[in-house]
Design a protein around this motif. Structure first.
Motif, mmCIF file in Angstrom:
data_model
loop_
_atom_site.group_PDB
_atom_site.id
_atom_site.type_symbol
_atom_site.label_atom_id
_atom_site.label_comp_id
_atom_site.label_asym_id
_atom_site.label_seq_id
_atom_site.Cartn_x
_atom_site.Cartn_y
_atom_site.Cartn_z
ATOM 1 N N SER A 279 0.381 -14.985 8.284
ATOM 2 C CA SER A 279 -1.575 -15.047 7.905
ATOM 3 C C SER A 279 -1.801 -13.587 8.742
ATOM 4 O O SER A 279 -2.964 -12.881 8.444
ATOM 5 N N ARG A 280 -0.682 -12.786 8.538
ATOM 6 C CA ARG A 280 -1.658 -11.324 8.968
ATOM 7 C C ARG A 280 -1.045 -9.725 8.324
ATOM 8 O O ARG A 280 0.183 -10.699 7.900
ATOM 9 N N PRO A 281 -1.605 -9.164 7.758
ATOM 10 C CA PRO A 281 -0.858 -8.330 6.740
ATOM 11 C C PRO A 281 0.280 -7.696 7.287
ATOM 12 O O PRO A 281 0.172 -7.365 8.340
ATOM 13 N N ARG A 282 1.062 -7.075 6.328
ATOM 14 C CA ARG A 282 2.889 -6.946 7.142
ATOM 15 C C ARG A 282 2.428 -5.145 6.829
ATOM 16 O O ARG A 282 2.754 -4.897 5.225
ATOM 17 N N PHE A 283 2.123 -4.217 7.788
ATOM 18 C CA PHE A 283 1.876 -2.826 7.486
ATOM 19 C C PHE A 283 3.789 -2.024 7.455
ATOM 20 O O PHE A 283 4.774 -2.977 7.652
ATOM 21 N N SER A 284 3.543 -1.467 6.697
ATOM 22 C CA SER A 284 4.979 -0.449 6.725
ATOM 23 C C SER A 284 5.596 -0.758 5.498
ATOM 24 O O SER A 284 7.200 -1.204 6.005
ATOM 25 N N HIS A 285 4.805 -1.937 5.028
ATOM 26 C CA HIS A 285 5.831 -2.916 3.828
ATOM 27 C C HIS A 285 6.977 -1.897 2.788
ATOM 28 O O HIS A 285 6.298 -0.901 2.215
ATOM 29 N N LEU A 286 8.008 -1.639 2.356
ATOM 30 C CA LEU A 286 8.598 -0.635 1.601
ATOM 31 C C LEU A 286 8.887 -1.539 0.150
ATOM 32 O O LEU A 286 10.106 -2.364 0.446
ATOM 33 N N LEU A 287 7.860 -1.567 -0.457
ATOM 34 C CA LEU A 287 7.902 -2.910 -2.039
ATOM 35 C C LEU A 287 8.999 -1.615 -2.762
ATOM 36 O O LEU A 287 8.800 -0.411 -3.351
#
Ligand SMILES: N=C(N)NCC[C@H]1O[C@@H](n2cnc3c(N)ncnc32)[C@H](O)[C@@H]1O
Length: 436
Positions: free
Chosen positions: A289-297
């Motif tokens: 329900s919240r963004p995920r910071f520090s995601h490595l796409l």
């Protein structure tokens, strides 16, 4: 504005707990519905909250209409609630909350942990060094303001790689006490002057020719330090002066995120041979329900060509523009895969001080060297299989929190249409508080 009652909403009302009478809340700011099940209201409206469905979204009623409202936009009707509970009205607590959370914010930047993270980010720091190096000639004799200088690294680049007349190194956190020492130890005290305090509250010796700052947060704007930069621009940058970065873009792409999905949702299928799927709706609410910071796409997880959805000109952008930013997108799905969500990142540009010289850019996206920001992942409630060839089109809204000024809510509305689509395809929408 919410009008019809579809199954999920009707089911929701049947769940209503009538032993708890609705509570009255007051709207702190205007809220415009971004979906058919949301309820618009204006600042000062008195809403009846029937159910606090989640931390962020409540089921409320206004003028005979019902719908979901963001809890961060509401304030308990102190008069009403205290009277009911017979509690002595004490507004001191309520007014003591700093909407900028400066104590916590600058406290965190006073630690070496965050300064080390930023300095260790080679792509970030080297870009700023290259900007100074490639503009060293036109920087001669200029006055520079480095807003949010931290340890002063950018100011030291200016003094060591160019010959500016003066550099005003402005830093509000306690790290500034050490910055003075670093300036002296690197022999730059003749050029660099450290000013400890919030840029908005400082008196500088005079206007500046260049305002340089590394202000970008996750999803470009989180922390909203950009407001401080714009205020300083309007107060200290001379006519015709340069903003570094001169421009900024928020980028978006529909993507796969199978590892994250498996780790947070798939896990509950059969841990240790047991069926824990009953926890999956809670997992969706807690993890997606919240963004995920520090995601490595990973580049191969992009389902389409990324696009810029919001572009900012740092010379003309106004603080008021930051309240609501809107972008639109149309992606053509380039390969079969699972649409788990959208990923965002930013690029910032540094226009040369010399006409027709190259503009430098820091790109924090999946096709560039990773930075400490990495990327930000917005997960859909459930994965959608795509064959390739579909169109994913829609809008993205960055709605700054009217109370918590360093926060915002990102709302994405999208529709998926395939070539053989007949009739209207469903428009989906999801709002992601970041963080309040
Ligand atoms: N997301 C980022 N680039 N954060 C960098 C923020 C750096 O600027 C400093 N900073 C942020 N806002 C301000 C301000 N208004 N005045 C002075 N320093 C500031 C903060 O203490 C930290 O060292």
């Amino acid at each position: 504005m919410f009008k019809k009652v579809d199954d999920s909403i009707r089911m929701h009302q049947e769940d209503e707990d009538y032993t708890n009478p609705p509570e009255e809340f007051i709207g702190l700011s205007d809220f415009t519905s971004c979906g058919s099940d949301q309820l618009s209201f204006r600042a000062g409206d008195r809403l009846l909250v029937h159910t606090k469905t989640s931390a962020d979204w409540w089921w409320a009623e206004l003028g005979g209409l019902c719908g979901y409202v963001p809890s961060s936009y509401l304030k308990q009707d102190v008069e009403d609630s205290y009277l009911k509970q017979g509690v002595e009205e004490d507004t001191s607590e309520e007014t003591s909350e700093d909407p900028w959370q400066d104590e916590e914010y600058f406290g965190s930047y006073g630690t070496l942990r965050l300064q080390l993270e930023m300095l260790s980010d080679r792509a970030r720091t080297e870009t700023y060094r290259q900007v100074i190096l490639t503009n060293s000639a036109p920087l001669r004799g200029k006055v520079v303001m480095d807003l949010g200088c931290g340890t002063g690294v950018i100011s030291l680049f200016c003094a060591r790689l160019a010959q500016p007349k003066a550099v005003y190194a402005v830093e509000a956190s306690s790290i500034a006490e050490h910055t003075e020492t670093l300036v002296r130890q690197n022999g730059c005290e003749e050029v660099v002057t450290v000013f400890q305090g919030r840029a908005e509250e400082l008196e500088l010796p005079g206007t500046v020719d260049i305002l340089i700052s590394e202000w970008m947060g996750n999803c470009l704007l989180f922390e909203f330090m950009v407001e401080s930069v714009l205020q300083a621009r309007d107060r200290w940058l001379r006519e015709g002066g340069m903003m570094w970065p001169s421009g900024a873009s928020l980028c978006l792409v529909p993507c796969q995120a199978l590892d994250y999905y498996t780790e947070r949702m798939g896990f509950w299928e059969q841990p240790y041979g047991l069926d824990f799927t009953a926890l999956q709706s809670l997992a969706q609410s807690e993890f997606f329900s919240r963004p995920r910071f520090s995601h490595l796409l990973q580049p191969e997880d992009c389902l389409a060509t990324p696009c810029d959805v919001i572009t900012l000109d740092m010379l003309t952008l106004h603080v008021t523009d930051l309240e609501k930013l809107r972008g639109q997108f149309t992606f053509i799905v380039e390969k079969a895969g699972t649409f788990h969500g959208f990923t965002s990142w930013f690029r910032v540009q540094f226009q040369s001080l010399e006409r027709d010289k190259t503009t430098l850019e820091l790109d924090t996206g999946p096709y560039s060297e990773p930075t400490h920001w990495k990327q930000t992942l917005f997960m859909l409630d459930g994965p959608i299989s795509l064959l390739g060839g579909e169109t994913v089109s829609g809008i993205i809204l960055l709605h700054r929190n009217p109370v918590w000024r360093r926060h915002m809510t990102v709302t994405i509305q999208w529709r998926i249409s395939s070539t053989e689509e007949t009739g209207n395809c469903m428009v989906q929408t999801k709002s992601f508080p970041m963080w309040r």
